[in-house]
Design an enzyme around this catalytic site. Sequence first.
Site, PDB file in Angstrom:
ATOM      1  N   THR A  88       6.840  -5.589  -1.485  1.00  0.00           N
ATOM      2  CA  THR A  88       6.649  -5.464  -0.024  1.00  0.00           C
ATOM      3  C   THR A  88       7.161  -6.748   0.617  1.00  0.00           C
ATOM      4  O   THR A  88       7.001  -7.823   0.046  1.00  0.00           O
ATOM      5  CB  THR A  88       5.143  -5.289   0.286  1.00  0.00           C
ATOM      6  N   ARG A  95      -0.125   9.256   1.546  1.00  0.00           N
ATOM      7  CA  ARG A  95      -0.859   7.972   1.516  1.00  0.00           C
ATOM      8  C   ARG A  95      -0.133   6.903   2.355  1.00  0.00           C
ATOM      9  O   ARG A  95       1.071   6.722   2.276  1.00  0.00           O
ATOM     10  CB  ARG A  95      -0.971   7.510   0.066  1.00  0.00           C
ATOM     11  N   GLY A 137      -0.504   2.748   3.434  1.00  0.00           N
ATOM     12  CA  GLY A 137      -1.211   1.519   3.070  1.00  0.00           C
ATOM     13  C   GLY A 137      -1.507   0.641   4.272  1.00  0.00           C
ATOM     14  O   GLY A 137      -1.548   1.109   5.419  1.00  0.00           O
ATOM     15  N   ASP A 138      -1.697  -0.633   4.004  1.00  0.00           N
ATOM     16  CA  ASP A 138      -2.060  -1.582   5.065  1.00  0.00           C
ATOM     17  C   ASP A 138      -0.861  -2.068   5.872  1.00  0.00           C
ATOM     18  O   ASP A 138      -1.028  -2.536   6.996  1.00  0.00           O
ATOM     19  CB  ASP A 138      -2.741  -2.813   4.441  1.00  0.00           C
ATOM     20  N   THR A 172       0.523  -8.656   1.657  1.00  0.00           N
ATOM     21  CA  THR A 172       1.061  -7.788   0.603  1.00  0.00           C
ATOM     22  C   THR A 172       0.014  -7.662  -0.492  1.00  0.00           C
ATOM     23  O   THR A 172      -0.702  -8.624  -0.771  1.00  0.00           O
ATOM     24  CB  THR A 172       2.366  -8.339   0.012  1.00  0.00           C
ATOM     25  N   GLY A 173      -0.070  -6.482  -1.083  1.00  0.00           N
ATOM     26  CA  GLY A 173      -1.042  -6.300  -2.153  1.00  0.00           C
ATOM     27  C   GLY A 173      -1.594  -4.891  -2.149  1.00  0.00           C
ATOM     28  O   GLY A 173      -0.997  -3.984  -1.568  1.00  0.00           O
ATOM     29  N   GLY A 204      -3.094  -2.192  -0.873  1.00  0.00           N
ATOM     30  CA  GLY A 204      -3.306  -1.911   0.547  1.00  0.00           C
ATOM     31  C   GLY A 204      -4.676  -1.396   0.926  1.00  0.00           C
ATOM     32  O   GLY A 204      -5.207  -1.763   1.984  1.00  0.00           O
TER      33      GLY A 204
HETATM   34  N1  ASP Z   1       0.487  -3.420   0.659  1.00  0.00           N
HETATM   35  C1  ASP Z   1       1.408  -2.402   0.234  1.00  0.00           C
HETATM   36  C2  ASP Z   1       0.734  -1.063   0.306  1.00  0.00           C
HETATM   37  O1  ASP Z   1      -0.416  -0.967  -0.097  1.00  0.00           O
HETATM   38  C3  ASP Z   1       1.952  -2.607  -1.147  1.00  0.00           C
HETATM   39  C4  ASP Z   1       2.285  -4.019  -1.545  1.00  0.00           C
HETATM   40  O2  ASP Z   1       2.219  -4.935  -0.733  1.00  0.00           O
HETATM   41  O3  ASP Z   1       2.647  -4.241  -2.707  1.00  0.00           O
HETATM   42  O4  ASP Z   1       1.365  -0.109   0.685  1.00  0.00           O
END
Ligand code: ASP
Length: 322
Positions: A189, A217, A219-220, A240-241, A243
């Site tokens: 991301t 789905r 995410g954040d 990032t992470g 979500g």
């Molecule tokens: N945050 C992103 C999501 O959950 C994915 C990521 O940052 O790796 O869609």
Amino acid sequence: MRNLLMIGALLMSTAAQAADWKLVIHGGAGTIERDRITPEQDRNIRAALDRSLAAGSDILAKGGSALDAVEAAVRVLEDDPNFNAGHGAVYTYEGGHELDSSIMDGRTRAAGAVAAVTTVKNPISLARAVMEDGTHVMLGGKGAEEFSHEKGLEQVSNDYFNTPERKRQLDELKARKVGYYDVDLKYGTVGAVALDSAGHVAAATSTGGLTGKRWGRIGDSPIIGSGTYADDRACAVSATGAGEYFIREGVAHEICARMRFKGESAKVAADAVMAEVKSLGGTGGVIVVTPKGEMDYSFNTPGMYRGKASAAGRSVAIFGDE
Ligand code: ASP
């Protein structure tokens, strides 16, 4: 004479201020360790991060806006196949790509976001078009695409986002029948936060989401307050992470709120909120800039693709110990 001195001092302070821009970017956080990356990948990723910093820095160094800089920096990473955004986005369970993105202007707290878009080449520019249109903050799916056509943004077919490595990751996920967070098949991301020489901040985030995601789905990353937030009264954040945890914690807004109401520094606020994410079971990271010029990262994973730039120069890093 006195007047001349005053004009000189004023010019000097304006010049100092004009030089005082900042840019921080990320290209995803995760189990990024030396033995998992080839020297070639390492080189390519660092070069792409540097190109992204250069694109944003060029704008900021000429006195351009933080908003233009974060959009430009993110577009470079969306176009690069090494990152999970734009070309190189991860695959959904069905074998396509659904992209999420958002952008926010700290000056006015105007924001734009798009979720589950499939044919716009640069989702960050679509998020910006939503913001600039000003009617809505977030558009999803087909409607977002119609809007994208109306605004004349560059369209591509969904397979433009295909890359062999992301396909391999989808196949691996299906073969091992693992959950989204059991294996690290998603990092990449991208995001950027900037402070411009006029003292305004902005934030932008773009992603393909999680490998093998289903059921629409989201995410954040396109959620204002979770994956992205910018407020001249506090800071600009891109996350990032994992979500779902970032949504539950309201990460980006929470960092800004702690700074505003508790007077914490960017580092203290970001570390505290990332500790909360961890306590829920989530991993990942954030980047932060503040109107005062603080630039920080905070991540609870072994690595995060990242970079920083200011008038003093540019630097990029991958592993946690750099
Ligand atoms: N945050 C992103 C999501 O959950 C994915 C990521 O940052 O790796 O869609």
